[in-house]
Design a protein around this motif. Structure first.
Motif, PDB file in Angstrom:
ATOM      1  N   ALA A 199     -60.405  -3.496 106.830  1.00  0.00           N
ATOM      2  CA  ALA A 199     -61.599  -4.289 107.128  1.00  0.00           C
ATOM      3  C   ALA A 199     -61.866  -4.200 108.629  1.00  0.00           C
ATOM      4  CB  ALA A 199     -61.406  -5.736 106.700  1.00  0.00           C
ATOM      5  N   PRO A 200     -62.606  -3.187 109.068  1.00  0.00           N
ATOM      6  CA  PRO A 200     -62.782  -2.948 110.504  1.00  0.00           C
ATOM      7  C   PRO A 200     -63.476  -4.080 111.246  1.00  0.00           C
ATOM      8  CG  PRO A 200     -64.279  -1.580 109.207  1.00  0.00           C
ATOM      9  CD  PRO A 200     -63.309  -2.179 108.249  1.00  0.00           C
ATOM     10  N   LYS A 201     -64.324  -4.847 110.573  1.00  0.00           N
ATOM     11  CA  LYS A 201     -65.040  -5.929 111.253  1.00  0.00           C
ATOM     12  C   LYS A 201     -64.109  -7.052 111.705  1.00  0.00           C
ATOM     13  CE  LYS A 201     -69.194  -4.201 110.907  1.00  0.00           C
ATOM     14  NZ  LYS A 201     -69.982  -3.788 112.094  1.00  0.00           N
ATOM     15  N   VAL A 202     -62.946  -7.173 111.055  1.00  0.00           N
ATOM     16  CA  VAL A 202     -61.975  -8.198 111.464  1.00  0.00           C
ATOM     17  C   VAL A 202     -60.667  -7.556 111.929  1.00  0.00           C
ATOM     18  CG1 VAL A 202     -62.962  -9.997 110.015  1.00  0.00           C
ATOM     19  CG2 VAL A 202     -61.177  -8.531 109.072  1.00  0.00           C
ATOM     20  N   ASP A 203     -60.734  -6.260 112.278  1.00  0.00           N
ATOM     21  CA  ASP A 203     -59.570  -5.525 112.795  1.00  0.00           C
ATOM     22  C   ASP A 203     -58.364  -5.621 111.867  1.00  0.00           C
ATOM     23  OD1 ASP A 203     -60.715  -4.569 115.259  1.00  0.00           O
ATOM     24  OD2 ASP A 203     -60.623  -6.624 115.987  1.00  0.00           O
ATOM     25  N   PHE A 204     -58.612  -5.465 110.581  1.00  0.00           N
ATOM     26  CA  PHE A 204     -57.546  -5.566 109.586  1.00  0.00           C
ATOM     27  C   PHE A 204     -57.247  -4.184 109.019  1.00  0.00           C
ATOM     28  CE2 PHE A 204     -55.624  -6.155 105.509  1.00  0.00           C
ATOM     29  CZ  PHE A 204     -54.957  -7.368 105.539  1.00  0.00           C
ATOM     30  N   LEU A 205     -56.024  -3.738 109.197  1.00  0.00           N
ATOM     31  CA  LEU A 205     -55.555  -2.500 108.583  1.00  0.00           C
ATOM     32  C   LEU A 205     -54.065  -2.630 108.347  1.00  0.00           C
ATOM     33  CD1 LEU A 205     -55.728   0.423 107.628  1.00  0.00           C
ATOM     34  CD2 LEU A 205     -55.504   1.158 110.008  1.00  0.00           C
ATOM     35  N   ASP A 206     -53.659  -2.608 107.096  1.00  0.00           N
ATOM     36  CA  ASP A 206     -52.245  -2.657 106.743  1.00  0.00           C
ATOM     37  C   ASP A 206     -51.858  -1.387 106.005  1.00  0.00           C
ATOM     38  OD1 ASP A 206     -51.713  -5.069 107.879  1.00  0.00           O
ATOM     39  OD2 ASP A 206     -51.845  -6.225 106.039  1.00  0.00           O
ATOM     40  N   CYS A 207     -50.679  -0.867 106.348  1.00  0.00           N
ATOM     41  CA  CYS A 207     -50.148   0.326 105.703  1.00  0.00           C
ATOM     42  C   CYS A 207     -48.811  -0.008 105.056  1.00  0.00           C
ATOM     43  CB  CYS A 207     -49.943   1.445 106.726  1.00  0.00           C
ATOM     44  SG  CYS A 207     -51.452   1.948 107.588  1.00  0.00           S
ATOM     45  N   GLY A 208     -48.548   0.591 103.909  1.00  0.00           N
ATOM     46  CA  GLY A 208     -47.283   0.386 103.225  1.00  0.00           C
ATOM     47  C   GLY A 208     -46.584   1.703 102.958  1.00  0.00           C
ATOM     48  N   THR A 209     -45.258   1.686 103.021  1.00  0.00           N
ATOM     49  CA  THR A 209     -44.441   2.858 102.729  1.00  0.00           C
ATOM     50  C   THR A 209     -43.276   2.428 101.845  1.00  0.00           C
ATOM     51  OG1 THR A 209     -44.932   3.768 104.928  1.00  0.00           O
ATOM     52  CG2 THR A 209     -43.113   4.766 103.708  1.00  0.00           C
ATOM     53  N   VAL A 210     -43.045   3.149 100.764  1.00  0.00           N
ATOM     54  CA  VAL A 210     -41.886   2.852  99.916  1.00  0.00           C
ATOM     55  C   VAL A 210     -40.643   3.271 100.689  1.00  0.00           C
ATOM     56  CG1 VAL A 210     -40.746   3.257  97.716  1.00  0.00           C
ATOM     57  CG2 VAL A 210     -43.249   3.212  97.837  1.00  0.00           C
ATOM     58  N   PHE A 211     -39.844   2.281 101.093  1.00  0.00           N
ATOM     59  CA  PHE A 211     -38.730   2.519 102.011  1.00  0.00           C
ATOM     60  C   PHE A 211     -37.402   2.721 101.286  1.00  0.00           C
ATOM     61  CE2 PHE A 211     -35.525   0.718 105.051  1.00  0.00           C
ATOM     62  CZ  PHE A 211     -35.606   1.731 105.990  1.00  0.00           C
ATOM     63  N   GLN A 212     -37.078   1.827 100.344  1.00  0.00           N
ATOM     64  CA  GLN A 212     -35.814   1.912  99.614  1.00  0.00           C
ATOM     65  C   GLN A 212     -36.001   1.398  98.191  1.00  0.00           C
ATOM     66  OE1 GLN A 212     -33.423  -0.569 102.247  1.00  0.00           O
ATOM     67  NE2 GLN A 212     -32.230   1.200 102.911  1.00  0.00           N
ATOM     68  N   LYS A 213     -35.081   1.810  97.310  1.00  0.00           N
ATOM     69  CA  LYS A 213     -35.060   1.306  95.937  1.00  0.00           C
ATOM     70  C   LYS A 213     -33.623   0.960  95.556  1.00  0.00           C
ATOM     71  CE  LYS A 213     -37.742   2.971  92.787  1.00  0.00           C
ATOM     72  NZ  LYS A 213     -38.379   3.864  91.782  1.00  0.00           N
ATOM     73  N   ASN A 214     -33.491   0.172  94.487  1.00  0.00           N
ATOM     74  CA  ASN A 214     -32.182  -0.182  93.918  1.00  0.00           C
ATOM     75  C   ASN A 214     -31.259  -0.868  94.927  1.00  0.00           C
ATOM     76  OD1 ASN A 214     -32.869   1.065  91.406  1.00  0.00           O
ATOM     77  ND2 ASN A 214     -32.426   3.050  92.340  1.00  0.00           N
ATOM     78  N   GLN A 215     -31.842  -1.752  95.732  1.00  0.00           N
ATOM     79  CA  GLN A 215     -31.054  -2.506  96.699  1.00  0.00           C
ATOM     80  C   GLN A 215     -30.545  -3.809  96.081  1.00  0.00           C
ATOM     81  OE1 GLN A 215     -30.495  -1.089  99.995  1.00  0.00           O
ATOM     82  NE2 GLN A 215     -31.217   0.524  98.613  1.00  0.00           N
ATOM     83  N   GLU A 216     -29.467  -4.350  96.646  1.00  0.00           N
ATOM     84  CA  GLU A 216     -28.923  -5.629  96.204  1.00  0.00           C
ATOM     85  C   GLU A 216     -29.257  -6.691  97.245  1.00  0.00           C
ATOM     86  OE1 GLU A 216     -24.794  -5.356  95.347  1.00  0.00           O
ATOM     87  OE2 GLU A 216     -25.023  -3.741  93.880  1.00  0.00           O
TER      88      GLU A 216
END
Length: 298
Positions: free
Chosen positions: A184-201
């Protein structure tokens, strides 16, 4: 005095928030990647309205949103002015709202700093037939010293150049490109996600989980020293933990309570969420007022 924290909102996004004062991180024009790949190579937004069913059903095992469920996360925010308690109550309402041509499920988040309400937000999610959950916008009302001060960070996909993004992939895999969670550029909103790990306890007050998925989140418009946020999801439950990686302002949250609302509680939640939706038409006339009103499920 205010203190900054990464805002835990609607299970997904992260944005710098001063409890009581919103601090917008303006970026130089060279900071953002080309619009088609805002979060790096392979992150182009591929939004297709026809991929969504007419009625929202969100049963992605990492991000289930069943109406009537309520989740409470509790932790601390550490910033220049000290350590403060932070609590967020996430409630899946029985409301739907059409945004950008898609019928979304309405989630209501209440955000407290040191016991005081600082934000009351409606967020809008929908899931494709293939299982990917998308975030379509947010209407976050802000409060300072108990007084309503506005909702300047409102964004809605399809309005003011805002675009829906992926809240949770259908089948998250490591070593895959980052993805845009919302833009949302009008409110300077930009989020990025990356799958970092799986099967953690991971153990939190609600129990120990051995199937945990970790998503690393960041805003490329912010300087590197702002750090990242990592969110931990358990299959069948959803978000169970939030941690900070680097950055001067750090937030740590754990899931402390899960409950299914009874009929009376659920009706009260829906009534309050409808009131919040209605108020948005006066508060955000240039954006929110252009959306159809939320409706209660039949």
């Amino acid at each position: 005095m205010t203190h900054l924290a990464r805002r835990l909102t609607a299970y997904g996004s992260a944005l710098l928030l001063a409890f009581g004062t919103l601090t917008v991180m303006s970026a130089p024009s060279t900071a953002a990647a080309p619009a088609e790949e805002l979060c790096g190579p392979g992150s182009a937004i591929n939004f297709d309205r026809s991929a969504f069913p007419e009625s929202p059903r969100i049963d992605n095992k990492w991000f289930p949103l069943k109406p009537g469920m309520q989740y409470t996360t509790l932790g601390t925010v550490t910033s220049a002015d000290g350590v403060h308690e932070h609590k967020v109550v996430h409630t899946v309402t029985g409301l739907t709202k059409v945004i950008d041509g898609v019928t979304t499920r309405v989630m209501w988040d209440r955000d407290y700093a040191d016991g005081e309400l600082v934000e009351s937000e409606l967020a809008f999610f929908a899931q494709t037939r293939g299982g990917t959950v998308w975030l379509f916008g947010e209407y976050p009302e802000e409060y300072e010293n108990g007084e309503f001060v506005g909702a300047p960070s409102t964004f809605i996909s399809g309005l003011a150049k805002a675009q829906a993004g992926i809240a949770m992939p259908a089948r998250p895999k490591t070593d895959t490109p980052s993805y845009v969670q919302a833009y949302a550029p009008k409110v300077d909103f930009l989020d990025c996600g990356t799958v970092f790990q799986k099967n953690q306890e991971v153990c939190v007050p609600t129990g120990c989980y051995d199937d945990v998925l970790v998503i690393d989140e960041y805003n490329p418009l912010e300087p590197p020293e702002a750090g990242h946020q990592q969110k931990f999801y358990s299959a069948g439950t959803g978000l169970i933990k939030v941690t900070a990686v680097g950055g001067a302002d750090q937030e740590f949250m754990d899931l402390v309570k899960v409950r299914k609302l009874n009929a009376e509680q659920f009706a009260a939640v829906n009534e309050q969420a409808l009131e919040l939706d209605e108020r948005g038409y006066e508060v955000s006339r240039s954006v929110y007022a252009k959306t159809p009103r939320a409706e209660l499920d039949d």
